[in-house]
Design an enzyme around this catalytic site. Structure first.
Site, PDB file in Angstrom:
ATOM      1  N   SER A 269       6.069  -9.744  12.437  1.00  0.00           N
ATOM      2  CA  SER A 269       5.331  -9.176  11.320  1.00  0.00           C
ATOM      3  C   SER A 269       5.347 -10.116  10.132  1.00  0.00           C
ATOM      4  CB  SER A 269       5.895  -7.815  10.931  1.00  0.00           C
ATOM      5  OG  SER A 269       7.083  -8.002  10.212  1.00  0.00           O
ATOM      6  N   LYS A 270       4.401  -9.900   9.255  1.00  0.00           N
ATOM      7  CA  LYS A 270       4.209 -10.765   8.088  1.00  0.00           C
ATOM      8  C   LYS A 270       5.487 -10.844   7.249  1.00  0.00           C
ATOM      9  CE  LYS A 270       0.938 -12.578   5.083  1.00  0.00           C
ATOM     10  NZ  LYS A 270       0.943 -14.024   5.216  1.00  0.00           N
ATOM     11  N   ARG A 271       6.218  -9.745   7.265  1.00  0.00           N
ATOM     12  CA  ARG A 271       7.437  -9.702   6.456  1.00  0.00           C
ATOM     13  C   ARG A 271       8.473 -10.729   6.910  1.00  0.00           C
ATOM     14  NH1 ARG A 271       8.991  -4.693   7.835  1.00  0.00           N
ATOM     15  NH2 ARG A 271       6.879  -4.263   8.479  1.00  0.00           N
TER      16      ARG A 271
END
Ligand code: GLU
Length: 512
Positions: A269-271
């Site tokens: 995920s982008k996180r």
């Protein structure tokens, strides 16, 4: 080969292209190319919350940068073909509009048709009621699912609610019993019990279709033959098949792609850092490397009967992928995202570039270095090209070129004198050796200043005197670069030129 093969890539414009989506787009492209079909770009933007200004253009630009070419899609596709006269408001292809928010009339028409056929019903339940229902189901440890309160309303009840201005959604009417068999091209028949299926929402209260409805309608109307999508959609697969049946349409072939996981086995995920293709581009990854990396996430040439038996190195150009790929060889176990592998591919493709091409790619990453010198020679294109050639072998990411080549530009090399010391030499011996090197190099004329003449002069001396090469070459290399590691001293000296090389040796001598 069939010409009816039509494959679509259907991203939601979230503002960046996830690396996993690039993988999907690549496989879509490969299926279309290998089966002699068309690749269609459809923008799924009915979820207003996730939309961003300029996101469609951004998406098309980054896909074009990556090398994915579409045969049909929004008119903006014309803009990336460098056609400045292109009418970007006119669709490319006959099956448009290709942007779902421009197809709302189509969804309305089809939802009414489905309602008439009995495949859907109006649900007037308020968000508050649904919330209450869910809380109760949770308390009883039941799976949260719509309780079908509106499924059997009479015509009169419905008419009254509409007359009273009650808002409603459209829900899909699932069979109450039996089994649904949905066929996946890689996984075979997948069986689902009808009792497990929720009467999912097809049209929201604001009239917007859900993904489940819009994608089925569009895939049918756009005559899509193969749907390739992530395995997170398998749970809604039977509902999609039932929707096709409800309309009386033949479903396309479905292929559910495995997820790409991070090393810990979780979702990418982008996180957790960089997953956007835009970020990879900014870091100096080449499209060839990204595509090569992506194709191996779910397919491998060793599974292909068309790939040569010795094709073990995993290096695949887009043309080779098209030659060897067959979607039936795709795997169904999860792929792991290994950045080291991407770096390896990137280094490989960097080494394959001509110096001219690589220099062009590196220029945007060199800006600060050019400010480190007042010497116009060190700012010339010819010099920059030679510096890039010097580092080509070692370069893994374009963005690293600035740090790697800083010493070639600066007029003020900074390092501690102890860097000049090789093994057990004393500083005094280093100084003497550098003085010898200086004298030897000074004798080479500026016109004869090449890697090999420098090497001949120094090695000739070292061998004649039966000295150790490192005692001279390490101090020289350190004096020229100010670095613990770099390319060899002869190459570096050649590129720096006679004057600058002698200047740097002198500075080193004075430092001691
Ligand atoms: N818009 C969907 C997504 O971005 C597409 C899924 C599909 O390809 O059907 O996940």
């Amino acid at each position: 080969m069939s010409t009816n093969v039509r494959v679509r890539f259907a991203p939601s414009p979230t503002g960046f292209l996830h690396i996993g989506s690039l993988r999907t787009a690549l496989f879509d492209y490969l299926i279309a190319r290998t089966l002699g079909g068309k690749l269609i770009l459809r923008i799924e933007d009915t979820d207003k919350k996730r939309q961003m200004e300029g996101a469609v253009e951004g998406l098309i630009n980054i896909l074009a940068w990556a090398g994915i070419k579409f045969d049909e899609g929004p008119g903006y596709l014309r803009a990336v073909d460098n056609d400045t006269q292109a009418d970007i408001n006119k669709d490319v292809g006959e099956f448009g509009p290709y942007i779902q928010s421009q197809r709302l009339g189509i969804y309305k028409e089809h939802s009414q048709a489905l309602l008439k056929k009995g495949g859907a019903y109006r649900c007037f339940c308020s968000p508050a009621r649904l919330e209450e229902m869910r809380a109760e189901q949770q308390a009883q440890k039941m799976p949260p699912r719509y309780d079908r309160a509106c499924r059997d309303l009479s015509e009169r009840q419905i008419a009254k609610k509409i007359a009273d201005g009650e808002i409603f959604v459209l829900r899909q009417k699932m069979p109450l019993s039996g089994e649904i068999i949905a066929h996946d091209e890689l996984r075979g028949d997948i069986k689902f019990a009808a009792r497990d299926l929720e009467d999912q929402v097809l049209i929201k209260s604001d009239g917007m279709p859900t993904y489940q409805f819009a994608s089925v309608v569009d895939d049918h109307l756009m005559e899509i033959s193969h749907v390739l999508r992530g395995e997170e959609w398998i749970s809604s697969f039977p509902k999609n098949i039932l929707l096709y049946q409800g309309f009386g349409w033949r479903p396309p072939k479905f292929i559910h792609l495995t997820l790409t996981l991070n090393k810990a086995g979780g979702k990418l995920s982008k996180r957790q850092g960089d997953v956007a293709v835009e970020d990879f581009r900014a870091m100096g990854y080449l499209p060839e490397a990204l595509l090569n990396f992506c194709v191996l996430q779910g397919w491998h040439p060793s599974a292909s009967a068309k790939a040569p038996a010795d094709k073990k190195d995993e290096i695949l150009s887009l043309d080779q992928m098209i030659e060897y790929f067959d979607y039936q060889d795709m795997g169904t176990s999860s792929a792991i995202f290994e950045i080291e592998k991407l770096d390896y591919f990137n280094g490989y493709y960097i080494r394959q570039k001509s110096v001219e091409a690589l220099t062009k790619l590196c220029l945007p990453f060199l800006g600060e270095n050019l400010k480190l010198t007042k010497d116009s020679r060190k700012q010339s294109e010819d010099y920059i090209k030679k510096v890039i050639a010097l580092e080509q072998e070692r370069l893994k990411k374009l963005s690293a070129i600035g740090e790697l080549t800083e010493f070639m530009f600066t007029d003020d090399l900074r390092y501690e004198p102890k860097l000049l010391v090789w093994k057990k030499l004393t500083l005094e011996q280093v100084k003497e050796n550098l003085q010898t090197v200086f004298e030897l190099l000074e004798k080479i004329s500026a016109t004869d200043w090449t890697r090999s003449s420098i090497e001949t002069a120094l090695i000739g001396y070292i061998e004649a005197k039966q000295m150790k090469a490192g005692d001279y070459l390490w101090p020289l290399r350190a004096a020229l670069t100010g670095r613990q590691s770099s390319s060899g001293p002869f190459e570096v000296a050649e590129v720096l030129g006679k004057e600058e090389s002698l200047k740097r040796i002198n500075v080193a001598i004075k430092k001691i």
